[in-house]
Scaffold this active site. Sequence first.
Site, mmCIF file in Angstrom:
data_model
loop_
_atom_site.group_PDB
_atom_site.id
_atom_site.type_symbol
_atom_site.label_atom_id
_atom_site.label_comp_id
_atom_site.label_asym_id
_atom_site.label_seq_id
_atom_site.Cartn_x
_atom_site.Cartn_y
_atom_site.Cartn_z
ATOM 1 C CD GLU A 161 2.418 -4.200 0.759
ATOM 2 O OE1 GLU A 161 2.352 -4.797 -0.323
ATOM 3 O OE2 GLU A 161 1.524 -4.244 1.616
ATOM 4 C CG ASP B 160 2.650 0.334 -10.818
ATOM 5 O OD1 ASP B 160 2.047 -0.744 -10.943
ATOM 6 O OD2 ASP B 160 2.163 1.324 -10.239
ATOM 7 C CB THR C 63 1.284 -9.500 -2.912
ATOM 8 O OG1 THR C 63 1.565 -9.784 -4.283
ATOM 9 C CG2 THR C 63 2.578 -9.360 -2.143
HETATM 10 C C1 LIG Z 1 1.263 -3.597 -9.514
HETATM 11 S S1 LIG Z 1 0.484 -3.019 -8.086
HETATM 12 C C2 LIG Z 1 0.961 -4.214 -6.848
HETATM 13 C C3 LIG Z 1 0.033 -4.235 -5.654
HETATM 14 C C4 LIG Z 1 0.464 -5.145 -4.491
HETATM 15 N N1 LIG Z 1 1.710 -4.748 -3.936
HETATM 16 C C5 LIG Z 1 0.542 -6.589 -4.913
HETATM 17 O O1 LIG Z 1 1.637 -7.141 -4.959
HETATM 18 O O2 LIG Z 1 -0.515 -7.184 -5.158
HETATM 19 C C6 LIG Z 1 1.495 -1.625 -7.657
HETATM 20 C C7 LIG Z 1 0.810 -0.642 -6.729
HETATM 21 O O3 LIG Z 1 1.734 0.343 -6.323
HETATM 22 C C8 LIG Z 1 1.072 1.595 -6.260
HETATM 23 N N2 LIG Z 1 2.083 2.662 -6.371
HETATM 24 C C9 LIG Z 1 2.894 2.905 -7.439
HETATM 25 N N3 LIG Z 1 3.677 3.972 -7.207
HETATM 26 C C10 LIG Z 1 3.353 4.427 -5.964
HETATM 27 C C11 LIG Z 1 3.804 5.514 -5.163
HETATM 28 N N4 LIG Z 1 4.730 6.365 -5.622
HETATM 29 N N5 LIG Z 1 3.267 5.686 -3.944
HETATM 30 C C12 LIG Z 1 2.309 4.838 -3.488
HETATM 31 N N6 LIG Z 1 1.824 3.798 -4.204
HETATM 32 C C13 LIG Z 1 2.344 3.580 -5.419
HETATM 33 C C14 LIG Z 1 0.103 1.545 -7.441
HETATM 34 O O4 LIG Z 1 -0.943 2.475 -7.306
HETATM 35 C C15 LIG Z 1 -0.365 0.083 -7.383
HETATM 36 O O5 LIG Z 1 -1.512 -0.052 -6.592
#
Ligand SMILES: C[S@@+](CC[C@H](N)C(=O)[O-])C[C@H]1O[C@@H](n2cnc3c(N)ncnc32)[C@H](O)[C@@H]1O
Length: 215
Positions: free
Chosen positions: A38, A113, A186
């Site tokens: 994930e 994001d 999620t």
């Molecule tokens: C909008 S949140 C969604 C969290 C979770 N997946 C959910 O559905 O509740 C997106 C997450 O992706 C992480 N993220 C974004 N780009 C990333 C990257 N290049 N590598 C690792 N994590 C990343 C962000 O830090 C954030 O915590």
Amino acid sequence: MRKVKWAVEYLKNSSKRVEDPSSLKSQWKKDYKQLHVEIGCGKGNYSMDMARMYPQDFFVAIEKNESAAGIAAKKFDEAQDLNNLCLIHGDAISIGEWFDKEEIDVIHLNFSDPWPKKRYAKRRLSSSSFLDQYKTILSKDGEIQMKTDNELLFEYSVLEFLSHDFILKDFCVNYRREPHPEDAITEYEEKFIAQNQPIFRCVLKKKEDPDENNS
Ligand SMILES: C[S@@+](CC[C@H](N)C(=O)[O-])C[C@H]1O[C@@H](n2cnc3c(N)ncnc32)[C@H](O)[C@@H]1O
């Protein structure tokens, strides 16, 4: 998200955090049936719930935000019944260094994001530099499963997948209209369901390599 003061220190000592992911390259699956990864796991609920639902499979959750990763690591450590789960605290742009060719069975992109501004498009987890790496590390029958509330990100991602030799296996514009107990919800998804917002979902497979059939 708000800064979690204890996260840095916690991550250093967490037993479920893999400090040097490239040292496990080609060894992640061990005796497990499938390897799931994930990307952007946030606080970790999805991978943890899925690891509990699928004890025969192994789950790797990746998160670059220190505070979210710290919270996920703490949850994973406290779930002492789960041995099929670990965390990488890092930027998934390096994912190709951590996993071997065709090592992963399922990549999960949950509520990534959207980075709506064009100048940040490269940060989207479904942009070209990520997709090129996913193609290499996904197994022949491997899948990318993507869920999002964001229609524009969904459209962008589907077009990117298709132009990078992935084929659509499944596609849905209101995924939670049906319950889908086989797929965990999620943290973000829970909020959107409560607001009655539709969840977009697609499942992609790699196109078959024509050279392989000729050899
Ligand atoms: C909008 S949140 C969604 C969290 C979770 N997946 C959910 O559905 O509740 C997106 C997450 O992706 C992480 N993220 C974004 N780009 C990333 C990257 N290049 N590598 C690792 N994590 C990343 C962000 O830090 C954030 O915590």
